[in-house]
Scaffold this motif. Sequence first.
Motif, PDB file in Angstrom:
ATOM      1  N   ARG A 172       0.974  -1.124  -0.328  1.00 17.95           N
ATOM      2  CA  ARG A 172       0.351  -0.199   0.317  1.00 17.95           C
ATOM      3  C   ARG A 172       0.814   1.281   0.047  1.00 17.95           C
ATOM      4  O   ARG A 172       1.068   2.154  -0.506  1.00 17.95           O
ATOM      5  CB  ARG A 172      -0.655   0.156   1.479  1.00 17.95           C
ATOM      6  CG  ARG A 172      -2.283  -0.195   1.298  1.00 17.95           C
ATOM      7  CD  ARG A 172      -3.111  -0.566   2.356  1.00 17.95           C
ATOM      8  NE  ARG A 172      -2.690  -1.413   3.925  1.00 17.95           N
ATOM      9  CZ  ARG A 172      -2.934  -1.999   3.910  1.00 17.95           C
ATOM     10  NH1 ARG A 172      -3.459  -3.345   3.193  1.00 17.95           N
ATOM     11  NH2 ARG A 172      -2.214  -2.302   5.242  1.00 17.95           N
ATOM     12  N   LEU A 215       2.585   2.073  -3.152  1.00 18.85           N
ATOM     13  CA  LEU A 215       1.368   3.031  -4.163  1.00 18.85           C
ATOM     14  C   LEU A 215       1.609   4.431  -4.526  1.00 18.85           C
ATOM     15  O   LEU A 215       1.656   4.948  -5.449  1.00 18.85           O
ATOM     16  CB  LEU A 215       0.148   2.380  -4.366  1.00 18.85           C
ATOM     17  CG  LEU A 215      -0.404   1.119  -4.062  1.00 18.85           C
ATOM     18  CD1 LEU A 215      -2.041   1.014  -3.827  1.00 18.85           C
ATOM     19  CD2 LEU A 215      -0.604   0.794  -5.944  1.00 18.85           C
ATOM     20  N   LEU A 216       1.737   4.808  -3.323  1.00 17.40           N
ATOM     21  CA  LEU A 216       2.311   6.712  -3.012  1.00 17.40           C
ATOM     22  C   LEU A 216       3.192   6.424  -2.980  1.00 17.40           C
ATOM     23  O   LEU A 216       3.495   7.568  -3.755  1.00 17.40           O
ATOM     24  CB  LEU A 216       1.200   6.989  -1.607  1.00 17.40           C
ATOM     25  CG  LEU A 216      -0.243   7.636  -1.884  1.00 17.40           C
ATOM     26  CD1 LEU A 216      -1.287   5.693  -2.172  1.00 17.40           C
ATOM     27  CD2 LEU A 216      -0.834   7.891  -1.059  1.00 17.40           C
ATOM     28  N   TYR A 249       4.494  10.437   2.237  1.00 21.90           N
ATOM     29  CA  TYR A 249       3.462  11.872   1.980  1.00 21.90           C
ATOM     30  C   TYR A 249       4.053  12.305   0.464  1.00 21.90           C
ATOM     31  O   TYR A 249       5.421  12.427   0.098  1.00 21.90           O
ATOM     32  CB  TYR A 249       3.426  12.908   2.377  1.00 21.90           C
ATOM     33  CG  TYR A 249       3.132  14.204   2.726  1.00 21.90           C
ATOM     34  CD1 TYR A 249       1.433  14.083   2.439  1.00 21.90           C
ATOM     35  CD2 TYR A 249       4.068  15.798   2.200  1.00 21.90           C
ATOM     36  CE1 TYR A 249       1.360  15.092   2.008  1.00 21.90           C
ATOM     37  CE2 TYR A 249       3.396  16.505   1.464  1.00 21.90           C
ATOM     38  CZ  TYR A 249       1.759  17.053   1.135  1.00 21.90           C
ATOM     39  OH  TYR A 249       1.474  17.570   1.232  1.00 21.90           O
ATOM     40  N   ARG A 277      -1.741  10.860   1.182  1.00 19.84           N
ATOM     41  CA  ARG A 277      -0.385  10.226   2.111  1.00 19.84           C
ATOM     42  C   ARG A 277      -1.829   9.218   2.506  1.00 19.84           C
ATOM     43  O   ARG A 277      -2.480   8.768   2.108  1.00 19.84           O
ATOM     44  CB  ARG A 277      -0.794  11.441   2.986  1.00 19.84           C
ATOM     45  CG  ARG A 277      -1.796  11.779   3.963  1.00 19.84           C
ATOM     46  CD  ARG A 277      -1.426  12.282   5.021  1.00 19.84           C
ATOM     47  NE  ARG A 277      -1.429  14.207   4.901  1.00 19.84           N
ATOM     48  CZ  ARG A 277      -0.362  14.516   4.952  1.00 19.84           C
ATOM     49  NH1 ARG A 277       0.484  14.414   5.969  1.00 19.84           N
ATOM     50  NH2 ARG A 277      -0.200  15.568   5.234  1.00 19.84           N
ATOM     51  N   VAL A 278      -0.617   8.277   3.306  1.00 22.09           N
ATOM     52  CA  VAL A 278      -0.881   6.991   3.707  1.00 22.09           C
ATOM     53  C   VAL A 278      -0.209   6.947   5.580  1.00 22.09           C
ATOM     54  O   VAL A 278       0.759   7.280   5.489  1.00 22.09           O
ATOM     55  CB  VAL A 278      -0.083   5.675   2.853  1.00 22.09           C
ATOM     56  CG1 VAL A 278      -0.117   4.569   3.994  1.00 22.09           C
ATOM     57  CG2 VAL A 278      -0.576   5.472   1.848  1.00 22.09           C
ATOM     58  N   ASN A 279      -1.093   6.645   6.046  1.00 18.00           N
ATOM     59  CA  ASN A 279      -0.665   6.142   7.302  1.00 18.00           C
ATOM     60  C   ASN A 279      -1.651   4.895   7.651  1.00 18.00           C
ATOM     61  O   ASN A 279      -2.609   4.488   7.737  1.00 18.00           O
ATOM     62  CB  ASN A 279      -1.394   7.621   7.781  1.00 18.00           C
ATOM     63  CG  ASN A 279      -0.740   8.842   8.357  1.00 18.00           C
ATOM     64  OD1 ASN A 279       0.508   9.317   7.961  1.00 18.00           O
ATOM     65  ND2 ASN A 279      -1.902   9.651   8.205  1.00 18.00           N
ATOM     66  N   GLU A 280      -0.355   3.785   8.470  1.00 18.49           N
ATOM     67  CA  GLU A 280      -0.840   2.689   8.397  1.00 18.49           C
ATOM     68  C   GLU A 280      -0.332   2.623   9.764  1.00 18.49           C
ATOM     69  O   GLU A 280       1.454   1.968  10.373  1.00 18.49           O
ATOM     70  CB  GLU A 280       0.349   1.991   7.630  1.00 18.49           C
ATOM     71  CG  GLU A 280       0.022   0.694   8.062  1.00 18.49           C
ATOM     72  CD  GLU A 280      -0.758   0.673   6.547  1.00 18.49           C
ATOM     73  OE1 GLU A 280      -1.672  -0.242   6.236  1.00 18.49           O
ATOM     74  OE2 GLU A 280      -1.142   1.360   5.688  1.00 18.49           O
ATOM     75  N   GLU A 281      -1.003   1.908  10.684  1.00 11.97           N
ATOM     76  CA  GLU A 281      -0.448   1.243  12.119  1.00 11.97           C
ATOM     77  C   GLU A 281       0.071  -0.277  12.083  1.00 11.97           C
ATOM     78  O   GLU A 281      -0.724  -0.399  11.104  1.00 11.97           O
ATOM     79  CB  GLU A 281      -1.392   1.172  13.153  1.00 11.97           C
ATOM     80  CG  GLU A 281      -1.887   2.894  13.859  1.00 11.97           C
ATOM     81  CD  GLU A 281      -2.485   3.135  14.853  1.00 11.97           C
ATOM     82  OE1 GLU A 281      -2.303   1.875  15.947  1.00 11.97           O
ATOM     83  OE2 GLU A 281      -3.476   3.037  15.286  1.00 11.97           O
ATOM     84  N   ASP A 301       0.792  -3.439  12.972  1.00 14.75           N
ATOM     85  CA  ASP A 301       1.392  -4.635  14.410  1.00 14.75           C
ATOM     86  C   ASP A 301       2.410  -5.504  14.200  1.00 14.75           C
ATOM     87  O   ASP A 301       3.382  -5.371  12.986  1.00 14.75           O
ATOM     88  CB  ASP A 301       0.387  -5.834  13.455  1.00 14.75           C
ATOM     89  CG  ASP A 301      -1.077  -5.612  13.647  1.00 14.75           C
ATOM     90  OD1 ASP A 301      -1.787  -4.600  14.556  1.00 14.75           O
ATOM     91  OD2 ASP A 301      -2.290  -6.112  13.248  1.00 14.75           O
TER      92      ASP A 301
END
Lengths: 378, 378
Positions: free
Chosen positions: B277, B280-281, B304, B310-314, B316
Motif C-alpha cells: 500500500r 502505491l503512494l 506523503y 498520503r498513507v498512514n498505517e499502524e 502490528d
Amino acid sequence: MIQFSINKTVFLQALTITKRAISSKNAIPILSTVKIEVSAEGITLTGSNGQISIENFISIQDENAGLLISSPGSILLEASFFINVVSSLPDIVLEVREIEQQQVVLTSGKSEITLKGKEAEHYPRLQEVSTAKPLTLKTSVLKETINETAFAASTQESRPILTGVHFVLTENHSLKTVATDSHRMSQRKLILDKAGDNFNVVIPSRSLREFVTVFTDDIETVEVFFSNNQMLFRSEHISFYTRLLEGTYPDTDRLIPTEFNTTAIFDTAKLRQAMERARLLSNATQNGTVKLEIVEGQVSAHVYSPEVGRVNEELDTLEVTGEDLVISFNPTYLIDALKAANSEQIKISFISPVRPFTLVPNSNELDFIQLITPVRTN
Amino acid sequence: MIQFSINKTVFLQALTITKRAISSKNAIPILSTVKIEVSAEGITLTGSNGQISIENFISIQDENAGLLISSPGSILLEASFFINVVSSLPDIVLEVREIEQQQVVLTSGKSEITLKGKEAEHYPRLQEVSTAKPLTLKTSVLKETINETAFAASTQESRPILTGVHFVLTENHSLKTVATDSHRMSQRKLILDKAGDNFNVVIPSRSLREFVTVFTDDIETVEVFFSNNQMLFRSEHISFYTRLLEGTYPDTDRLIPTEFNTTAIFDTAKLRQAMERARLLSNATQNGTVKLEIVEGQVSAHVYSPEVGRVNEELDTLEVTGEDLVISFNPTYLIDALKAANSEQIKISFISPVRPFTLVPNSNELDFIQLITPVRTN
C-alpha cells in the motif's frame, strides 16, 4: 462532503466494470478519472473515454454491498490509481470520507490513505439518450450475435463505417447484424421474441466488444435505447452508452451468392486445426495464402514457402458435391470464421476460384452466413 | 539422414525446455536454431544463447517417449518455428524424416509438413566442462537458495560482478550464497550433506533464474561441475551450462552488523501488504521512500506525496525492543526481502537511521540474513 462505508469486494467489482470505459492515456486528462456520486439511494460510478461511457449504480438496497451512506456528495478520482489503492486495503470494509479541498480519506483496518481528487463539476456531461420505449433483448442472444459478427469488422480507419457492425430491425421483429472489412463478411439474422421500433444503426465494433465483457452472464436481459448519434444498453445497475458511427452502411445483401458449383461439409474443429498449421507456413510466403484443392471428392490444403518449407494436408470431409476446384485464400479469415461458427459441422460453398465463398453451419443454413474473398494467384 | 518417430507430447516438452536457452533475436543467427542429434541411443536437443546452453537427451529407453530410431543424423531447425509446428500437429505420434538438402518432413495423421534446416556442422561448439568429481546437490535446496538470493543481484551492467550470485564452498561442506546490488544484500548459508571440492564462483543471476525454471521439482538431485569460466548443472536428461562471471566478488561479510539498538518482530504477510500500500503512494513521491516510525513500542509507516495524497498505517508487531527510531527506505526492497523470507515471522534490527538494517526469519536467525540500506531524508 462524501461519507460512506462499503464492502470492499463489491466496490472493487463495480469500479473494475466502470474502468473498462476509462483509458489512463486519454488525451483529455479528466477522462482518466472515475466520477463518484453519492446520493441517499446509493453510489453512481461513471467512466468514459469519449466513445463509450459506463454508469454503474450500487444501491443501498444491495445487501452484499453493505452500503451505509452518512453524507452525499461527488468527486473525481484518478481511476487506475484509486482501484489499486482500494484493492490493496487490508479489511473487508472500507470507509470513504471527504475532507477539505477534494480530498478523500480511505480507512480500512489500521490503514488510512488520503487521496487528492478533483471537483466533480469539471466532468463532461454524457449525452442524454431518451429512455422511452425500450427494446428488451436477452443478453446471451445479443452477446452471441456480437461474437458472430464483430470480428469481421474492419480495424482500419480508412473507411470508418466498416469499423462498425450494422444492426437493422425491420418489421419490428427481424434483426439483421452484419460486419465486413471488404475481405470477409459475417451476417446473423434472428427473430426477436418482443417487438420494438424499427432501427438502422452502425455500432463501433470496439464498443460491442466492451459490451460483451461488461455485461456478464448473470445479467439476463438488457434494454436498448437509441438517440440520434448514441445508444444505451441498460441493465438493472449498469448503463452502457456508445456513440454510433455516422454514414450509410454498404448494401451487403447483394454480395451474398445463392448458386454454387462446389460444396463441402467439414468438421469445424479439425478444419480449424489444419488451417492453423497451414498458417504457420503461409505467414512466411509472399501472399500469405493457403491453396485448397478439391479433386474428385478429395479435399487437400497446400502451402509452399521457398524459404521455410511446405505443408500438404489431406482434409477430412463429411460430404463433397459438385465440380473440382482450386482456390487460394488467407487462412486467418477461415480460422476466424470457424471460431465464430458455433457449430460442430460447417458447410462451405464455392462458385469459382475468383468469387467469394460462403460458410454456413451445417445444421442451420439460413440465419448465419459468412463470406470470404479468395486471393488470385498464378 | 535422420529418421525417427516419437510421442509428440514428450518431444514438445523436451523442445520447450531446450528453448529456454534459445533467444529468437540472437545477434548470432545460428543460435536461434535448435540442434537435433539422433544416435542409436536417443535424441539430443541443444540450445544456446552464448551465455547458457541446454542439452536435453531423450532416450530410446524412455517408455513415455515411444522413440523409434530408424536412422541417425543431425540437423539445425529454427527453434520457435519448429516448436509451433510440432505443437500444431494433429496426431499423438510424429514421424521425422530427413530428405535431401537439410530438409525434414514431419508426418502426423494426414498432415505432412516439410521444413528447411541447416547443416549441424555450422553449430558452435559448447565449451567442455570436465565431469570428474561431481558435487551432488538436492535440487530443492539449490532452488530455494537461488530464490532467496538471486533477486538481490544487480540488474545494471555498470558493475558486472554484482549481476551475479557469489557461491562459496569452504571446508567441503559449508556453502555460502550471497547477492547484492549495493542497496540491499541477501545471504544464505547452509551445510551440505555430501562433501565436495571447495570452490568460489560468481554465477550470473539470470542463468540461475533459468536454472530454477528448467529443473522441475521431479528432478531430485543435480550434479554440479566447474571449469575455468563455466559450470554445468546435470541431471539424468538435462545438462545446463552457464558462463561464470570474471572478477573478484566484494567482501560482503564486513557489511553485516552484529549489534543493534532497535528490534521489531512482524508478521511477514501483513508487513508486506502494508508496504505494498505504501508503495502505491511512494512511487509518486520525489525520493520514493516510506518512513517507518518506532515510538514507545508502536510502529507506524508513513508516505506523503504533495500531488497524490498520503498513507498512514499502524503496523502490528509481535515484539518491539530498544530505542525509538525514524528511518526511511525504498519499500520495494523491503517487499522483495519479505517475499524471499520463507518464514511467517520476520525480525528486523536497526542501528540508526543512516545504517543498513537486517532482516532474519524469526525462527532461524543464523542461516539467512538480508540487509537493506536506508535513504537519508530531511
